[in-house]
Scaffold this active site. Structure first.
Site, PDB file in Angstrom:
ATOM      1  N   ARG A   1      44.847  43.805  41.481  1.00 17.10           N
ATOM      2  CA  ARG A   1      44.941  42.646  40.593  1.00 17.10           C
ATOM      3  C   ARG A   1      43.740  42.661  39.650  1.00 17.10           C
ATOM      4  NH1 ARG A   1      43.272  37.225  40.494  1.00 17.10           N
ATOM      5  NH2 ARG A   1      44.839  35.790  39.631  1.00 17.10           N
TER       6      ARG A   1
ATOM      7  N   LYS B   1      34.493  40.166  39.966  1.00 16.28           N
ATOM      8  CA  LYS B   1      34.036  39.148  40.915  1.00 16.28           C
ATOM      9  C   LYS B   1      32.546  39.259  41.221  1.00 16.28           C
ATOM     10  CE  LYS B   1      38.378  37.882  43.123  1.00 16.28           C
ATOM     11  NZ  LYS B   1      39.165  37.811  44.372  1.00 16.28           N
TER      12      LYS B   1
END
Length: 284
Positions: free
Chosen positions: A258, A224
């Site tokens: 995740r 991210k």
């Protein structure tokens, strides 16, 4: 917590990796790589072989600036994949959606868990669908806008963390009111969603505060912008930093991670598990 046929024991000192399977043409990291059924099955098999405890299937990109698709199109993307995976593998399957009709179709197709990026707040029918199917749900923190504090826009850490906790409690309350049991809930601080870089960093640095809720914590940080902006790294250069942040999250009490790269994270987190079990409480 029972997810599918697998019992997840949050107290046994083990962490769990959730492998990301995006069946979309435009996801921020792996868009169009696995949106054919055969490729999706092969990638799921690879992730399971590398140690993924859950496969998370998503049919709509939620990257910044994403284009929303219809329920029907999302269902057409995820249902064949879920049905095919259910026939071939015993690993629990998650569906990444915030739309109740997609969730319903996914549960019928074999999904064992809902991963809702809006924490049951987007679709007023979602909590009822989850309760009706008696499925566990991951409640992620999200909001329409990045919060602004004070007239001068100053950022007070304690006030931000209190807001994060308050808004996660709202999702918990929605779930419980609908009839979802507390032991079916997972929390996600929502790194990368409606947050500044500073808020994202603090969301990880103080993620242990969420342990007050008594629920397992999922950390979704793979590749991210928190990494890209902090280290000035492109998408394909963020693997080592992803692993580092997940290990930090594990030390702070997160239990589910995740990720895109399953093998590297599984190995690192298993070593973190070993070290956490080895540490004794002593005076020195």
């Amino acid at each position: 917590m029972l997810i599918g046929t697998k019992e997840f024991d949050w107290e046994n000192g083990e962490s769990y990796v959730m492998g990301i399977l995006n069946v979309t043409p435009d996801s921020f990291s792996d868009g169009s790589k696995f949106n054919r059924l055969d490729k999706a099955i092969d990638h799921a098999a690879q992730m399971i072989g590398e140690g993924a405890a859950i496969i998370d299937v998503g049919g709509e990109s939620t990257r910044p600036g994403y284009t929303k698709i219809s329920d029907e199109e999302e269902i057409e993307r995820v249902v064949p994949v879920l049905e095919a995976l259910k026939k071939r593998f015993e690993v629990p399957l998650s569906v990444d959606t915030y739309k109740s009709q997609v969730a319903k179709a996914a549960f019928e197709a074999g999904a064992d868990l809902l991963n809702d990026i809006w924490g049951l707040k987007y679709d007023e029918n979602m909590a009822g669908i989850v309760a009706a199917y008696q499925k566990p749900v991951c409640l992620m923190h999200n909001r329409l806008e990045i919060p602004v504090f004070g007239s001068d826009g100053a950022y007070p850490l304690e006030e931000y963390l209190a807001l994060l906790e308050k808004e996660l409690q709202e999702s918990i309350d929605i779930a419980l009111k609908a009839g979802i049991r507390k032991d079916q809930l997972i929390l996600d601080p929502g790194i990368g969603f409606a947050k500044t870089l500073e808020m994202n960093l603090d969301g990880v640095a103080y993620v242990d505060r969420l342990k007050k809720f008594g629920l397992p914590i999922l950390l979704g940080i793979s590749r991210k912008s928190i990494i890209g902006k902090s280290l000035n790294l492109e998408m394909d250069e963020r693997e080592e930093a992803t692993i580092a942040l997940n290990v930090i999250g594990r030390i702070y009490g997160c239990k589910i991670f995740r990720v895109h790269n399953v093998l590297g994270n599984v190995r690192a987190l298993r070593m973190a598990d070993v070290m956490l079990r080895a540490r004794k409480t002593i005076e020195y």
